[in-house]
Motif scaffolding. Sequence first.
Motif, PDB file in Angstrom:
ATOM      1  N   GLU A  61      68.473  32.346  63.960  1.00 57.94           N
ATOM      2  CA  GLU A  61      69.524  33.192  63.397  1.00 57.94           C
ATOM      3  C   GLU A  61      68.909  34.509  62.946  1.00 57.94           C
ATOM      4  N   ASN A  62      69.601  35.591  63.237  1.00 63.32           N
ATOM      5  CA  ASN A  62      69.156  36.915  62.810  1.00 63.32           C
ATOM      6  C   ASN A  62      69.838  37.284  61.505  1.00 63.32           C
ATOM      7  N   TRP A  63      69.018  37.693  60.543  1.00 60.88           N
ATOM      8  CA  TRP A  63      69.505  38.156  59.256  1.00 60.88           C
ATOM      9  C   TRP A  63      69.042  39.604  59.099  1.00 60.88           C
ATOM     10  N   GLU A  64      69.428  40.232  58.039  1.00 65.21           N
ATOM     11  CA  GLU A  64      69.029  41.614  57.813  1.00 65.21           C
ATOM     12  C   GLU A  64      67.530  41.668  57.499  1.00 65.21           C
ATOM     13  N   GLY A  65      66.744  42.090  58.470  1.00 65.49           N
ATOM     14  CA  GLY A  65      65.314  42.264  58.263  1.00 65.49           C
ATOM     15  C   GLY A  65      64.444  41.067  58.606  1.00 65.49           C
ATOM     16  N   TYR A  66      65.032  39.936  58.960  1.00 65.78           N
ATOM     17  CA  TYR A  66      64.223  38.770  59.317  1.00 65.78           C
ATOM     18  C   TYR A  66      65.064  37.785  60.130  1.00 65.78           C
ATOM     19  N   THR A  67      64.390  36.786  60.675  1.00 69.35           N
ATOM     20  CA  THR A  67      65.083  35.722  61.392  1.00 69.35           C
ATOM     21  C   THR A  67      64.674  34.378  60.803  1.00 69.35           C
TER      22      THR A  67
END
Length: 163
Positions: A61-67
């Motif tokens: 999953e892609n999050w803001e600034g990291y996965t």
Amino acid sequence: MLRLICPLLICLWSANVIASGKNYIGNFSCEEAPFGLHLPGSYSSLLRIAPVKSNTVIDTENWEGYTTSRRDITFEGLSLRVITFSNDLERYMTALATVTKNGPWNANIFKLGQPLQEVQRALERYDAALSSEDSIGNEAGELKFIFGPDAKVKSMNYSCYTG
């Protein structure tokens, strides 16, 4: 009206707990004593507790600034589903665990091969009763015991809240 609704909600909640076969234990944790698994605090240390049979990324999953990556890791006697973080390579969270062989990961008070009666006695201290079909836990997670025909613990399945 509120006086009628509150008792009804309590009855429904109680019926749900009874039907689920889950014994509520307020201090239950998948990762802390006395019920939790003994797993290392870092991901690299986790991979060294025993020889790794497999380590597979299930999804990302892609999050803001990291996965985050959901991984299935299998050792001899222990299968895990963990979540790892690209912005902190040593951080992981345990989502699921199945213990099928005693090892350094065992909980303090439970071992495979332990008779149902011993598990029941250990749980009496926490005001929890257990039959061969029940589990223990709370909102943070659950531990389900699988008993063999000899009424001894055959495996332990953890389901842990990860947010």
